[in-house]
Design a protein around this motif. Structure first.
Motif, PDB file in Angstrom:
ATOM      1  N   SER A  25       3.983  63.134  84.138  1.00  0.00           N
ATOM      2  CA  SER A  25       3.946  61.612  84.611  1.00  0.00           C
ATOM      3  C   SER A  25       5.556  61.959  85.070  1.00  0.00           C
ATOM      4  O   SER A  25       6.530  62.440  84.485  1.00  0.00           O
ATOM      5  CB  SER A  25       3.654  61.086  84.042  1.00  0.00           C
ATOM      6  N   SER A  26       6.153  60.365  85.235  1.00  0.00           N
ATOM      7  CA  SER A  26       7.654  60.843  85.597  1.00  0.00           C
ATOM      8  C   SER A  26       8.109  60.008  84.040  1.00  0.00           C
ATOM      9  O   SER A  26       9.549  60.050  83.751  1.00  0.00           O
ATOM     10  CB  SER A  26       8.146  59.321  85.996  1.00  0.00           C
ATOM     11  N   VAL A  27       7.250  59.503  83.284  1.00  0.00           N
ATOM     12  CA  VAL A  27       8.145  59.872  81.538  1.00  0.00           C
ATOM     13  C   VAL A  27       7.880  60.663  80.669  1.00  0.00           C
ATOM     14  O   VAL A  27       7.254  61.824  81.486  1.00  0.00           O
ATOM     15  CB  VAL A  27       6.751  58.370  80.954  1.00  0.00           C
ATOM     16  N   ARG A  28       9.599  60.776  80.439  1.00  0.00           N
ATOM     17  CA  ARG A  28       9.935  62.159  79.627  1.00  0.00           C
ATOM     18  C   ARG A  28       9.338  62.381  77.628  1.00  0.00           C
ATOM     19  O   ARG A  28       9.647  63.622  77.411  1.00  0.00           O
ATOM     20  CB  ARG A  28      11.033  63.021  80.462  1.00  0.00           C
ATOM     21  N   GLN A  29       9.799  61.357  77.660  1.00  0.00           N
ATOM     22  CA  GLN A  29      10.304  60.906  76.580  1.00  0.00           C
ATOM     23  C   GLN A  29      10.353  59.327  76.191  1.00  0.00           C
ATOM     24  O   GLN A  29      10.156  58.360  76.748  1.00  0.00           O
ATOM     25  CB  GLN A  29      11.440  61.001  76.105  1.00  0.00           C
ATOM     26  N   ILE A  30       9.355  58.897  74.553  1.00  0.00           N
ATOM     27  CA  ILE A  30       9.052  57.362  74.368  1.00  0.00           C
ATOM     28  C   ILE A  30       9.795  57.805  73.046  1.00  0.00           C
ATOM     29  O   ILE A  30       9.797  58.853  71.842  1.00  0.00           O
ATOM     30  CB  ILE A  30       7.639  57.451  74.165  1.00  0.00           C
ATOM     31  N   SER A  31      10.496  56.908  72.090  1.00  0.00           N
ATOM     32  CA  SER A  31      11.000  56.627  71.659  1.00  0.00           C
ATOM     33  C   SER A  31      11.456  55.021  70.762  1.00  0.00           C
ATOM     34  O   SER A  31      10.533  54.333  71.372  1.00  0.00           O
ATOM     35  CB  SER A  31      12.723  56.479  71.622  1.00  0.00           C
ATOM     36  N   TYR A  32      11.425  55.402  69.447  1.00  0.00           N
ATOM     37  CA  TYR A  32      11.418  53.664  68.761  1.00  0.00           C
ATOM     38  C   TYR A  32      12.793  54.076  67.631  1.00  0.00           C
ATOM     39  O   TYR A  32      13.113  55.187  67.310  1.00  0.00           O
ATOM     40  CB  TYR A  32      10.397  54.283  67.491  1.00  0.00           C
ATOM     41  N   LEU A  33      13.256  52.881  68.147  1.00  0.00           N
ATOM     42  CA  LEU A  33      14.424  53.090  67.232  1.00  0.00           C
ATOM     43  C   LEU A  33      14.739  51.250  66.968  1.00  0.00           C
ATOM     44  O   LEU A  33      13.962  50.249  67.168  1.00  0.00           O
ATOM     45  CB  LEU A  33      15.463  52.974  68.197  1.00  0.00           C
ATOM     46  N   THR A  34      15.239  51.243  66.038  1.00  0.00           N
ATOM     47  CA  THR A  34      16.430  50.138  65.574  1.00  0.00           C
ATOM     48  C   THR A  34      17.056  50.044  64.931  1.00  0.00           C
ATOM     49  O   THR A  34      18.155  50.528  65.315  1.00  0.00           O
ATOM     50  CB  THR A  34      15.404  50.041  63.730  1.00  0.00           C
ATOM     51  N   MET A  35      17.453  48.865  64.750  1.00  0.00           N
ATOM     52  CA  MET A  35      19.160  48.546  64.968  1.00  0.00           C
ATOM     53  C   MET A  35      19.324  47.541  63.621  1.00  0.00           C
ATOM     54  O   MET A  35      18.947  46.736  63.810  1.00  0.00           O
ATOM     55  CB  MET A  35      19.636  47.569  65.960  1.00  0.00           C
ATOM     56  N   ASN A  36      20.948  47.899  63.561  1.00  0.00           N
ATOM     57  CA  ASN A  36      21.270  46.875  62.190  1.00  0.00           C
ATOM     58  C   ASN A  36      22.113  46.067  62.537  1.00  0.00           C
ATOM     59  O   ASN A  36      23.076  46.564  63.646  1.00  0.00           O
ATOM     60  CB  ASN A  36      21.904  47.675  60.861  1.00  0.00           C
ATOM     61  N   PRO A  37      22.461  44.715  62.229  1.00  0.00           N
ATOM     62  CA  PRO A  37      23.419  44.018  62.635  1.00  0.00           C
ATOM     63  C   PRO A  37      24.846  43.705  62.640  1.00  0.00           C
ATOM     64  O   PRO A  37      25.282  44.915  61.742  1.00  0.00           O
ATOM     65  CB  PRO A  37      22.987  43.091  61.162  1.00  0.00           C
ATOM     66  N   GLY A  38      25.420  43.768  63.838  1.00  0.00           N
ATOM     67  CA  GLY A  38      26.891  43.910  64.411  1.00  0.00           C
ATOM     68  C   GLY A  38      26.560  45.336  64.916  1.00  0.00           C
ATOM     69  O   GLY A  38      27.835  45.477  65.213  1.00  0.00           O
ATOM     70  N   CYS A  39      25.466  46.539  65.129  1.00  0.00           N
ATOM     71  CA  CYS A  39      25.451  47.812  65.561  1.00  0.00           C
ATOM     72  C   CYS A  39      25.942  47.742  67.037  1.00  0.00           C
ATOM     73  O   CYS A  39      25.274  46.810  67.381  1.00  0.00           O
ATOM     74  CB  CYS A  39      25.007  48.296  65.042  1.00  0.00           C
ATOM     75  N   VAL A  40      26.946  49.131  67.708  1.00  0.00           N
ATOM     76  CA  VAL A  40      26.588  48.858  69.250  1.00  0.00           C
ATOM     77  C   VAL A  40      25.498  50.734  69.186  1.00  0.00           C
ATOM     78  O   VAL A  40      26.316  51.512  68.483  1.00  0.00           O
ATOM     79  CB  VAL A  40      27.748  49.030  69.062  1.00  0.00           C
ATOM     80  N   ARG A  41      25.410  50.742  70.414  1.00  0.00           N
ATOM     81  CA  ARG A  41      24.473  51.610  70.950  1.00  0.00           C
ATOM     82  C   ARG A  41      24.751  52.058  72.481  1.00  0.00           C
ATOM     83  O   ARG A  41      24.924  51.199  72.593  1.00  0.00           O
ATOM     84  CB  ARG A  41      22.882  51.825  70.578  1.00  0.00           C
ATOM     85  N   GLY A  42      24.480  53.067  72.435  1.00  0.00           N
ATOM     86  CA  GLY A  42      24.936  53.523  73.756  1.00  0.00           C
ATOM     87  C   GLY A  42      26.347  53.933  74.336  1.00  0.00           C
ATOM     88  O   GLY A  42      26.982  54.656  73.295  1.00  0.00           O
ATOM     89  N   HIS A  43      27.696  53.762  75.152  1.00  0.00           N
ATOM     90  CA  HIS A  43      28.399  54.234  75.564  1.00  0.00           C
ATOM     91  C   HIS A  43      28.143  55.666  76.026  1.00  0.00           C
ATOM     92  O   HIS A  43      29.157  56.411  75.773  1.00  0.00           O
ATOM     93  CB  HIS A  43      29.332  53.736  74.143  1.00  0.00           C
ATOM     94  N   HIS A  44      27.234  55.692  76.561  1.00  0.00           N
ATOM     95  CA  HIS A  44      26.964  57.212  77.583  1.00  0.00           C
ATOM     96  C   HIS A  44      26.317  56.270  78.909  1.00  0.00           C
ATOM     97  O   HIS A  44      25.953  55.679  78.442  1.00  0.00           O
ATOM     98  CB  HIS A  44      26.303  57.799  77.052  1.00  0.00           C
ATOM     99  N   TYR A  45      26.188  57.247  79.610  1.00  0.00           N
ATOM    100  CA  TYR A  45      25.257  57.076  80.826  1.00  0.00           C
ATOM    101  C   TYR A  45      24.718  57.827  81.859  1.00  0.00           C
ATOM    102  O   TYR A  45      24.668  59.407  80.672  1.00  0.00           O
ATOM    103  CB  TYR A  45      26.091  56.585  82.103  1.00  0.00           C
TER     104      TYR A  45
END
Length: 64
Positions: A25-45
């Motif tokens: 399949s074109s799918v390679r990963q399945i993830s689950y995440l939570t984010m706490n209030p005020g947090c930032v995720r990412g900053h990459h590409y």
């Protein structure tokens, strides 16, 4: 066993990350995440990866 990471931003779990599991399949990963209030995720590409997200309960600001 899922890979679990937790820090001040929240929880990130790789539920599935196995090429054999997805059977060409074109799918390679399945993830689950939570984010706490005020947090930032990412900053990459990814130069060759396309990501999709399903939001279950949210108030979020997405920056492009």
């Amino acid at each position: 066993m899922p890979k679990i990471n937790e820090d001040e931003r929240g929880l990130f779990i790789e539920l599935a990350n196995d090429y054999k599991f997805f059977n060409n399949s074109s799918v390679r990963q399945i993830s689950y995440l939570t984010m706490n209030p005020g947090c930032v995720r990412g900053h990459h590409y990814h130069t060759e990866t396309h990501e999709a997200f399903v939001l279950l309960d949210y108030q979020a600001l997405f920056l492009d």
